[in-house]
Design a protein around this motif. Structure first.
Motif, PDB file in Angstrom:
ATOM      1  N   ALA A  57      -5.910  -2.965  -8.077  1.00 10.10           N
ATOM      2  CA  ALA A  57      -6.489  -2.086  -7.060  1.00 10.10           C
ATOM      3  C   ALA A  57      -7.117  -0.863  -7.733  1.00 10.10           C
ATOM      4  O   ALA A  57      -6.741  -0.486  -8.854  1.00 10.10           O
ATOM      5  CB  ALA A  57      -5.409  -1.650  -6.074  1.00 10.10           C
ATOM      6  N   PRO A  58      -8.088  -0.203  -7.067  1.00 11.60           N
ATOM      7  CA  PRO A  58      -8.672   1.028  -7.631  1.00 11.60           C
ATOM      8  C   PRO A  58      -7.607   2.100  -7.832  1.00 11.60           C
ATOM      9  O   PRO A  58      -6.601   2.134  -7.110  1.00 11.60           O
ATOM     10  CB  PRO A  58      -9.692   1.440  -6.572  1.00 11.60           C
ATOM     11  CG  PRO A  58      -9.988   0.189  -5.794  1.00 11.60           C
ATOM     12  CD  PRO A  58      -8.725  -0.607  -5.809  1.00 11.60           C
ATOM     13  N   ALA A  59      -7.853   3.001  -8.789  1.00  9.53           N
ATOM     14  CA  ALA A  59      -6.865   4.041  -9.110  1.00  9.53           C
ATOM     15  C   ALA A  59      -6.482   4.898  -7.905  1.00  9.53           C
ATOM     16  O   ALA A  59      -5.299   5.199  -7.719  1.00  9.53           O
ATOM     17  CB  ALA A  59      -7.394   4.922 -10.247  1.00  9.53           C
ATOM     18  N   PRO A  60      -7.427   5.328  -7.028  1.00 10.93           N
ATOM     19  CA  PRO A  60      -7.006   6.125  -5.867  1.00 10.93           C
ATOM     20  C   PRO A  60      -6.040   5.381  -4.942  1.00 10.93           C
ATOM     21  O   PRO A  60      -5.100   5.982  -4.417  1.00 10.93           O
ATOM     22  CB  PRO A  60      -8.337   6.429  -5.158  1.00 10.93           C
ATOM     23  CG  PRO A  60      -9.368   6.331  -6.226  1.00 10.93           C
ATOM     24  CD  PRO A  60      -8.898   5.247  -7.125  1.00 10.93           C
ATOM     25  N   VAL A  61      -6.274   4.071  -4.751  1.00 19.57           N
ATOM     26  CA  VAL A  61      -5.385   3.286  -3.883  1.00 19.57           C
ATOM     27  C   VAL A  61      -3.998   3.185  -4.514  1.00 19.57           C
ATOM     28  O   VAL A  61      -2.970   3.339  -3.835  1.00 19.57           O
ATOM     29  CB  VAL A  61      -5.974   1.883  -3.644  1.00 19.57           C
ATOM     30  CG1 VAL A  61      -4.992   1.009  -2.857  1.00 19.57           C
ATOM     31  CG2 VAL A  61      -7.304   1.976  -2.906  1.00 19.57           C
ATOM     32  N   ARG A  62      -3.953   2.956  -5.834  1.00 17.58           N
ATOM     33  CA  ARG A  62      -2.661   2.855  -6.523  1.00 17.58           C
ATOM     34  C   ARG A  62      -1.907   4.179  -6.461  1.00 17.58           C
ATOM     35  O   ARG A  62      -0.690   4.206  -6.301  1.00 17.58           O
ATOM     36  CB  ARG A  62      -2.874   2.414  -7.975  1.00 17.58           C
ATOM     37  CG  ARG A  62      -3.305   0.955  -8.100  1.00 17.58           C
ATOM     38  CD  ARG A  62      -3.363   0.486  -9.535  1.00 17.58           C
ATOM     39  NE  ARG A  62      -4.569   0.924 -10.201  1.00 17.58           N
ATOM     40  CZ  ARG A  62      -4.600   1.724 -11.262  1.00 17.58           C
ATOM     41  NH1 ARG A  62      -3.472   2.192 -11.769  1.00 17.58           N
ATOM     42  NH2 ARG A  62      -5.734   2.069 -11.825  1.00 17.58           N
ATOM     43  N   MET A  63      -2.637   5.288  -6.574  1.00 18.01           N
ATOM     44  CA  MET A  63      -1.979   6.592  -6.493  1.00 18.01           C
ATOM     45  C   MET A  63      -1.379   6.804  -5.108  1.00 18.01           C
ATOM     46  O   MET A  63      -0.234   7.260  -4.980  1.00 18.01           O
ATOM     47  CB  MET A  63      -2.966   7.725  -6.812  1.00 18.01           C
ATOM     48  CG  MET A  63      -2.353   9.108  -6.631  1.00 18.01           C
ATOM     49  SD  MET A  63      -3.501  10.460  -6.952  1.00 18.01           S
ATOM     50  CE  MET A  63      -3.452  10.485  -8.741  1.00 18.01           C
ATOM     51  N   ARG A  64      -2.132   6.466  -4.054  1.00 17.09           N
ATOM     52  CA  ARG A  64      -1.610   6.638  -2.700  1.00 17.09           C
ATOM     53  C   ARG A  64      -0.350   5.804  -2.480  1.00 17.09           C
ATOM     54  O   ARG A  64       0.652   6.292  -1.959  1.00 17.09           O
ATOM     55  CB  ARG A  64      -2.674   6.249  -1.667  1.00 17.09           C
ATOM     56  CG  ARG A  64      -2.154   6.255  -0.230  1.00 17.09           C
ATOM     57  CD  ARG A  64      -3.213   5.872   0.774  1.00 17.09           C
ATOM     58  NE  ARG A  64      -3.761   4.549   0.554  1.00 17.09           N
ATOM     59  CZ  ARG A  64      -3.172   3.409   0.923  1.00 17.09           C
ATOM     60  NH1 ARG A  64      -1.993   3.440   1.513  1.00 17.09           N
ATOM     61  NH2 ARG A  64      -3.758   2.255   0.708  1.00 17.09           N
ATOM     62  N   LYS A  65      -0.379   4.553  -2.914  1.00 16.28           N
ATOM     63  CA  LYS A  65       0.780   3.683  -2.709  1.00 16.28           C
ATOM     64  C   LYS A  65       1.982   4.167  -3.514  1.00 16.28           C
ATOM     65  O   LYS A  65       3.125   4.102  -3.050  1.00 16.28           O
ATOM     66  CB  LYS A  65       0.423   2.250  -3.093  1.00 16.28           C
ATOM     67  CG  LYS A  65      -0.565   1.601  -2.136  1.00 16.28           C
ATOM     68  CD  LYS A  65      -0.847   0.151  -2.513  1.00 16.28           C
ATOM     69  CE  LYS A  65      -1.750  -0.513  -1.488  1.00 16.28           C
ATOM     70  NZ  LYS A  65      -2.037  -1.925  -1.825  1.00 16.28           N
ATOM     71  N   ALA A  66       1.727   4.657  -4.725  1.00 11.82           N
ATOM     72  CA  ALA A  66       2.836   5.177  -5.538  1.00 11.82           C
ATOM     73  C   ALA A  66       3.474   6.386  -4.869  1.00 11.82           C
ATOM     74  O   ALA A  66       4.700   6.505  -4.807  1.00 11.82           O
ATOM     75  CB  ALA A  66       2.330   5.542  -6.937  1.00 11.82           C
ATOM     76  N   LEU A  67       2.656   7.300  -4.349  1.00 10.78           N
ATOM     77  CA  LEU A  67       3.187   8.487  -3.674  1.00 10.78           C
ATOM     78  C   LEU A  67       3.997   8.104  -2.438  1.00 10.78           C
ATOM     79  O   LEU A  67       5.038   8.703  -2.147  1.00 10.78           O
ATOM     80  CB  LEU A  67       2.050   9.432  -3.292  1.00 10.78           C
ATOM     81  CG  LEU A  67       1.335  10.145  -4.449  1.00 10.78           C
ATOM     82  CD1 LEU A  67       0.100  10.877  -3.952  1.00 10.78           C
ATOM     83  CD2 LEU A  67       2.266  11.108  -5.163  1.00 10.78           C
ATOM     84  N   PHE A  92     -10.651  10.041  -4.522  1.00  7.97           N
ATOM     85  CA  PHE A  92      -9.219  10.351  -4.434  1.00  7.97           C
ATOM     86  C   PHE A  92      -8.905  11.113  -3.144  1.00  7.97           C
ATOM     87  O   PHE A  92      -7.888  10.866  -2.492  1.00  7.97           O
ATOM     88  CB  PHE A  92      -8.767  11.166  -5.645  1.00  7.97           C
ATOM     89  CG  PHE A  92      -8.481  10.334  -6.860  1.00  7.97           C
ATOM     90  CD1 PHE A  92      -7.225   9.785  -7.069  1.00  7.97           C
ATOM     91  CD2 PHE A  92      -9.474  10.077  -7.788  1.00  7.97           C
ATOM     92  CE1 PHE A  92      -6.954   9.006  -8.178  1.00  7.97           C
ATOM     93  CE2 PHE A  92      -9.220   9.298  -8.912  1.00  7.97           C
ATOM     94  CZ  PHE A  92      -7.953   8.756  -9.107  1.00  7.97           C
ATOM     95  N   ILE A  93      -9.767  12.060  -2.771  1.00  3.93           N
ATOM     96  CA  ILE A  93      -9.548  12.844  -1.547  1.00  3.93           C
ATOM     97  C   ILE A  93      -9.492  11.921  -0.333  1.00  3.93           C
ATOM     98  O   ILE A  93      -8.580  12.012   0.501  1.00  3.93           O
ATOM     99  CB  ILE A  93     -10.666  13.894  -1.365  1.00  3.93           C
ATOM    100  CG1 ILE A  93     -10.626  14.947  -2.487  1.00  3.93           C
ATOM    101  CG2 ILE A  93     -10.559  14.562   0.004  1.00  3.93           C
ATOM    102  CD1 ILE A  93      -9.417  15.835  -2.465  1.00  3.93           C
ATOM    103  N   LEU A  94     -10.462  11.014  -0.221  1.00  2.00           N
ATOM    104  CA  LEU A  94     -10.526  10.110   0.931  1.00  2.00           C
ATOM    105  C   LEU A  94      -9.301   9.211   1.009  1.00  2.00           C
ATOM    106  O   LEU A  94      -8.780   8.931   2.095  1.00  2.00           O
ATOM    107  CB  LEU A  94     -11.802   9.261   0.859  1.00  2.00           C
ATOM    108  CG  LEU A  94     -13.119  10.008   1.088  1.00  2.00           C
ATOM    109  CD1 LEU A  94     -14.307   9.093   0.825  1.00  2.00           C
ATOM    110  CD2 LEU A  94     -13.192  10.553   2.511  1.00  2.00           C
ATOM    111  N   GLU A  95      -8.805   8.767  -0.148  1.00  2.75           N
ATOM    112  CA  GLU A  95      -7.642   7.876  -0.147  1.00  2.75           C
ATOM    113  C   GLU A  95      -6.363   8.639   0.181  1.00  2.75           C
ATOM    114  O   GLU A  95      -5.513   8.150   0.929  1.00  2.75           O
ATOM    115  CB  GLU A  95      -7.521   7.181  -1.503  1.00  2.75           C
ATOM    116  CG  GLU A  95      -6.558   6.010  -1.529  1.00  2.75           C
ATOM    117  CD  GLU A  95      -6.977   4.880  -0.611  1.00  2.75           C
ATOM    118  OE1 GLU A  95      -6.088   4.253  -0.007  1.00  2.75           O
ATOM    119  OE2 GLU A  95      -8.200   4.631  -0.467  1.00  2.75           O
ATOM    120  N   LEU A  96      -6.219   9.842  -0.378  1.00  5.02           N
ATOM    121  CA  LEU A  96      -5.008  10.617  -0.110  1.00  5.02           C
ATOM    122  C   LEU A  96      -4.939  11.071   1.347  1.00  5.02           C
ATOM    123  O   LEU A  96      -3.854  11.322   1.873  1.00  5.02           O
ATOM    124  CB  LEU A  96      -4.946  11.830  -1.044  1.00  5.02           C
ATOM    125  CG  LEU A  96      -4.707  11.508  -2.529  1.00  5.02           C
ATOM    126  CD1 LEU A  96      -4.688  12.794  -3.355  1.00  5.02           C
ATOM    127  CD2 LEU A  96      -3.417  10.742  -2.724  1.00  5.02           C
TER     128      LEU A  96
END
Length: 559
Positions: A57-67, A92-96
């Motif tokens: 998955a793209p890095a922003p999606v992975r960051m959101r799921k990890a958080l 990143f803003i849109l995903e978070l």
């Protein structure tokens, strides 16, 4: 009781968080930061399983799921970071912004334990009726519909028991990680991570206190008490406290329910205009505003009335900050790149040496938008471009301005959802015009003159006293001149390590030369002691050489 640095509970939590990051493909970040070594040195073993599909998955999606997997503290941290358009890129803003509290509902009897202890009686004795089934469940609180004994329909928001202790423990860990990262990495230090965590801690502690949310709602309600088209839920203070908030139930259409909004017969253009005017009034006139006016936080009522809910996140501007914002926008209209750059550098508390490069970027930005018709300007896009320039120059904004930018973006998105022809710039223009005129109004100038005169008199009258204190300190030998060189300790440490390596390198070279000379003798039989010395010196030089190579490699990885 505060957790001691490096305590077993803190290390276990760090290991848990590290495992989640590895699962979502952020293992390289841990190795780069040295966190995996900290955990492993403490005797913990990270579960280095393959991330599997998560890594694709793209890095922003992975960051959101990890958080989301890390729990309530990190979900709230991600939500705060979604307001930092000056630090993170738009993807990143849109995903978070999609972060939600996906948590199971807590059984009602378990939920009300702390509240009942505070009330001193069962909660069902307070209300005529309270539903056991939750309206909504989040990581911090649950909401339940109820009816007071006086007949009013209300929504009861109850804090989850024990959540403050969990969040405080995570905040201590985050503070130490931020301090460690700032000291070790210069690029991260420029973003002021400790200040971001302090801002986050203040925000989440405010959100944990439901009485503060009630006061925020009443402050905004007072501002619109003469406007029947804008409302907020009534707060019932007899039953509102830090752990429970009781507000009037709003029987309206939530803005997030597009089908219901379309079927409700509302004048959506009128609603968009009223909502925008309300939030802009909060910003530029009241200087106290709802920081997240997205459709989910607004209800629509008959007569095209609006009711704002959820005042856990609000922003507040000083008069000076409000005036600087007006100056910034005015500077862009007047094509004053130097003035815009000066304001941005002041906000970021940045070095004036960055002025020239940033001013060139701002000048190009102004040229691109200057002359474009108001109805063709996209304020959300303009905001992203402006903050992109700040990110490229390692500049960070104060928290009050990031909340304002977030509110602008949310407001623009809500307006366009209701009315595709919504023009945020045209709506904001009268407010900016009034602010520019208001700064030169006679009463405003008179007040500034009085304040300036009072400060001048205080400075002059206090000067003899201050000089006397200075002379007394000098006479007593207590006057000291302190020079604080930023990061000097860091550079001295690196210099010390470099000198150590240089010394070992010289000794190694001497050993190589000495042992080579001794071993090169031929003819006469070499004494056994001398040959042992030669071989030992050669082996020692080889080991020293390997150590130097490894040490230099490790040092390079830390920079």
């Amino acid at each position: 009781m505060p957790v001691a640095p490096g305590s077993p509970s803190e290390l276990r939590r760090l290991t848990e968080l590290s495992s989640i990051l590895i699962r979502y493909g952020f293992g390289d970040f841990l190795r780069y930061a040295g966190i995996d070594q900290i955990v492993e040195k403490a005797g913990e073993i990270l579960h280095r399983k393959s991330p599997g599909e998560a890594e694709d998955a793209p890095a922003p999606v992975r960051m959101r799921k990890a958080l989301e997997d890390m729990g309530p503290t990190f979900i709230k941290l991600g939500q705060i970071l979604s307001t930092r358009v000056d630090l993170l890129s738009p993807d990143f803003i849109l995903e978070l912004e999609k972060l939600r509290d996906h948590v199971p509902t807590l059984p009602f009897e378990d939920l009300v334990v702390e509240v009942e202890a505070e009330l001193g009686r069962p909660i069902r004795e307070v209300f005529e009726r309270i539903d056991s089934v939750a309206l909504a469940a989040g990581s911090i609180a649950q909401t339940h519909r109820a009816r007071l004994k006086t007949g009013e329909e209300v929504v009861v928001k109850i804090r989850r028991p024990g959540i403050r202790g969990v969040i405080d423990a995570d905040l201590r860990l985050l503070t130490r990680i931020a301090r460690f990262a700032a000291r070790r990495f210069e690029d991260i230090a420029r973003l002021h991570p400790e200040a971001i965590i302090r801002e986050f801690a203040n925000s989440i502690h405010t959100e944990l206190d439901f009485a503060i949310e009630g006061r925020n709602a009443e402050t905004i309600a007072k501002s619109f008490e003469d406007d029947p088209t804008i409302g907020t839920p009534k707060v019932f203070w007899d039953w509102t406290s830090e752990k429970m908030n009781v507000q009037a139930f709003i029987d309206g259409v939530p803005g997030s329910d597009r089908a219901a909004v379309d079927a409700g017969g509302f004048d959506q253009k009128a609603i968009a205009l009223r909502g925008a005017n309300a939030v802009l009034k909060m910003m530029f006139e009241d200087r106290f505003f709802h920081a997240d006016p997205h459709p989910g936080n607004v209800f629509y009522l008959p007569g095209n009335r609006l009711v704002f809910i959820d005042f856990g996140m609000v922003g507040q501007l000083s008069r000076q900050r409000r005036d600087e914002m007006v100056d910034l926008l005015h500077g862009m209209v007047e094509r004053r790149a130097d003035r815009v750059t000066e304001i941005l550098l002041t906000w970021a508390d940045a070095d004036e040496r960055q002025n020239l490069a940033l001013e060139s970027r701002i000048d190009a930005f102004i040229d691109r938008v200057h002359g474009v018709a108001l109805d063709r300007l996209d304020i959300a896009s303009l905001t992203r471009d402006l903050f992109s320039a700040m990110r490229d120059h390692d500049l960070a904004l104060p928290s009050d301005l990031t909340l304002m930018a977030k509110a602008f973006a949310s407001l623009d998105g809500m307006g366009r959802q209701l009315d595709p022809e919504f023009d945020m710039v045209a709506v904001a223009e009268p407010f900016l015009h009034r602010q520019m005129l208001g700064r030169y109004a006679p009463d405003r100038l008179a007040r500034k003159a009085r304040e300036g005169a009072a400060e001048g008199v205080e400075l002059i009258t206090g000067l003899p006293r201050d000089l006397r204190k200075l002379l007394q300190m000098a006479q007593r030998g207590r006057l000291r001149l302190g020079v604080d060189v930023v990061q000097m300790e860091h550079y001295l440490d690196r210099f010390d390590r470099s000198i150590t390596r240089l010394t070992i390198a010289i000794v190694t070279a001497a050993l190589i030369m000495g042992s080579s000379i001794v071993m090169s003798f031929s003819g006469a039989k070499m004494p056994i002691g001398l040959s042992v010395f030669a071989v030992t010196g050669f082996l020692a030089s080889v080991l020293s050489g390997f150590w130097l190579i490894y040490s230099s490699w490790r040092s390079g990885g830390r920079r």
